[in-house]
Design an enzyme around this catalytic site. Structure first.
Site, PDB file in Angstrom:
ATOM      1  N   GLU A 146       0.765  -1.100   0.166  1.00 28.62           N
ATOM      2  CA  GLU A 146      -0.098  -0.017   0.068  1.00 28.62           C
ATOM      3  C   GLU A 146       0.902   1.198  -0.062  1.00 28.62           C
ATOM      4  O   GLU A 146       0.523   2.267  -0.739  1.00 28.62           O
ATOM      5  CB  GLU A 146      -0.965   0.119   1.241  1.00 28.62           C
TER       6      GLU A 146
ATOM      7  N   TYR B 124      -6.265   6.279   4.457  1.00 32.99           N
ATOM      8  CA  TYR B 124      -6.591   5.129   3.353  1.00 32.99           C
ATOM      9  C   TYR B 124      -5.642   4.089   3.649  1.00 32.99           C
ATOM     10  O   TYR B 124      -6.306   2.807   3.606  1.00 32.99           O
ATOM     11  CB  TYR B 124      -5.976   5.671   1.954  1.00 32.99           C
TER      12      TYR B 124
ATOM     13  N   ASP C 174      -9.204   5.435  -2.181  1.00 37.02           N
ATOM     14  CA  ASP C 174      -8.184   6.269  -2.722  1.00 37.02           C
ATOM     15  C   ASP C 174      -8.769   6.803  -4.108  1.00 37.02           C
ATOM     16  O   ASP C 174     -10.117   7.000  -4.326  1.00 37.02           O
ATOM     17  CB  ASP C 174      -6.958   5.535  -3.135  1.00 37.02           C
TER      18      ASP C 174
END
Ligand code: ADE
Length: 353
Positions: free
Chosen positions: A58, A139, A157
């Protein structure tokens, strides 16, 4: 399901009621096979993804394409297979391994976060606690919470914003629309399959509801989509225009010694390219180019220009090449080529041509 969607209008509740099911059915057939994900067979057995790997992916995928991030992901997880291994790494090794991926604050925070987790002895399992770790915002906390810990959390996102802006034909002020979208996605996450829901939205945004040419013919949400209904879904999201980037200019100096090494410097931790290896150079200034002021050396030659685009400005650097032996941080050329961030790697490449 309808009763659990309090923030939506009645019309939206009805329209999006079966969105999760449509999306998950599509995902069962269309999931991308990515190295940080677990496959359907493992998932069926209750296996959860490794938080270290999910987190690493991520962080790398922020502002970065999947193919580019994947190369770095493979290199990092091979070299540092656990969060404890990464926590024990030397700063400069991690910064060098990150070179070329950009947004170097991510790498500094990556190390800080790994050290904090190693110190604690485990990853926190809740979204709220994940958010307190360095470099982890809403996020990433949502993504790691959902993907690794099965939390009922959303990972919203830019891709997810785009999908929902089109679904809603969102015409309002973009900041307000984003807030509405986040709330809506959070309400739609199915309690029993948050990980697949998050991955499915990512994949839909990346492979079907793409920025320029959404492929509505194969979209599982086509019938729910107000943007597609209007005939031009690609006009969404409607965002405010970005200001043009200012141009900064400066000089960069590639000084070589007789051993074929190049003079380098460690950049201060704070600021742009912080903590990375660099080449010596001038400040980078808007409008004018500063006077050249090379370090001690001979035969300085102006050999051309390199350009690089950063988030808030574009940069034009005049590249100078010289020979010398004075300086205290010499790096073999090939090591420097690998460890320098892209703008300096470009300058070095020009200088050794
Ligand atoms: N983009 C951001 N996170 C992602 C993930 N986990 N898989 C695929 N694409 C992504």
């Amino acid at each position: 399901m309808t009763a659990t969607l309090p923030g939506m209008s009645t019309d939206e509740k009805l329209r999006f009621e079966d969105l999760p099911e449509r999306l998950l059915d599509w995902y069962a057939l269309s999931a991308r096979d990515l190295p940080w994900r677990i496959g359907p067979a493992e998932r069926a057995q209750g296996v959860k993804a490794d938080p270290y790997r999910v987190w690493m992916a991520e962080i790398m995928l922020q502002q970065t394409t999947v193919p580019h991030a994947t190369r770095y992901y493979q290199a990092f997880t091979r070299r540092w297979p656990t969060v404890e291994a990464l926590a024990a790494a030397a700063d400069e090794d991690v910064m060098a391994a990150w070179a070329g991926l950009g947004y170097y604050a991510r790498a500094r925070n990556l190390l800080k976060c790994a050290r904090e987790v190693a110190e604690r002895g485990s990853w926190p399992h809740t979204v709220e606690a994940l958010r307190t770790l360095p470099g982890i915002g809403a996020y990433t906390a949502g993504a790691v919470g959902a993907l690794a810990f099965g939390r009922r959390a959303a990972a919203v996102d830019g891709n997810v914003d785009r999908v929902f802006a089109r679904l809603l034909a969102a015409k309002g002020e973009w900041k307000a629309e984003k807030a509405r979208i986040k709330e809506m996605v959070e309400m739609l996450v199915p309690a029993d399959r948050p990980a697949e829901f998050a991955e499915a939205l990512m994949d839909l945004g990346a492979t079907v509801c793409t920025p320029k040419r959404p492929d509505c013919l194969i979209c599982p949400l086509r019938e729910l989509c107000a943007g597609a209904g209007e005939g031009d879904p690609a006009r969404y999201p409607i965002k405010p225009k970005k200001a043009a980037k200012p141009v900064r200019r400066g000089h960069v100096y590639a000084l070589f010694n007789d051993q074929g090494e190049v003079l380098t410097e460690r950049r201060p931790n704070k600021g742009l390219l912080g903590g990375m290896l660099g080449l010596p150079g001038s400040d980078w200034i808007v409008d004018t180019r500063p006077e050249p002021s090379p370090p001690s050396g001979e035969n300085w030659q102006d050999i051309g220009e390199v350009r690089h685009v950063f988030t808030h400005f574009s940069l034009e650097l005049t590249v100078w090449r010289g020979q010398g032996s004075i300086g205290d941080h010499w790096t073999p050329r090939s090591t420097a080529a690998d460890a320098l961030p892209s703008v300096f790697a470009k300058a070095l490449k020009l200088a050794v041509k």
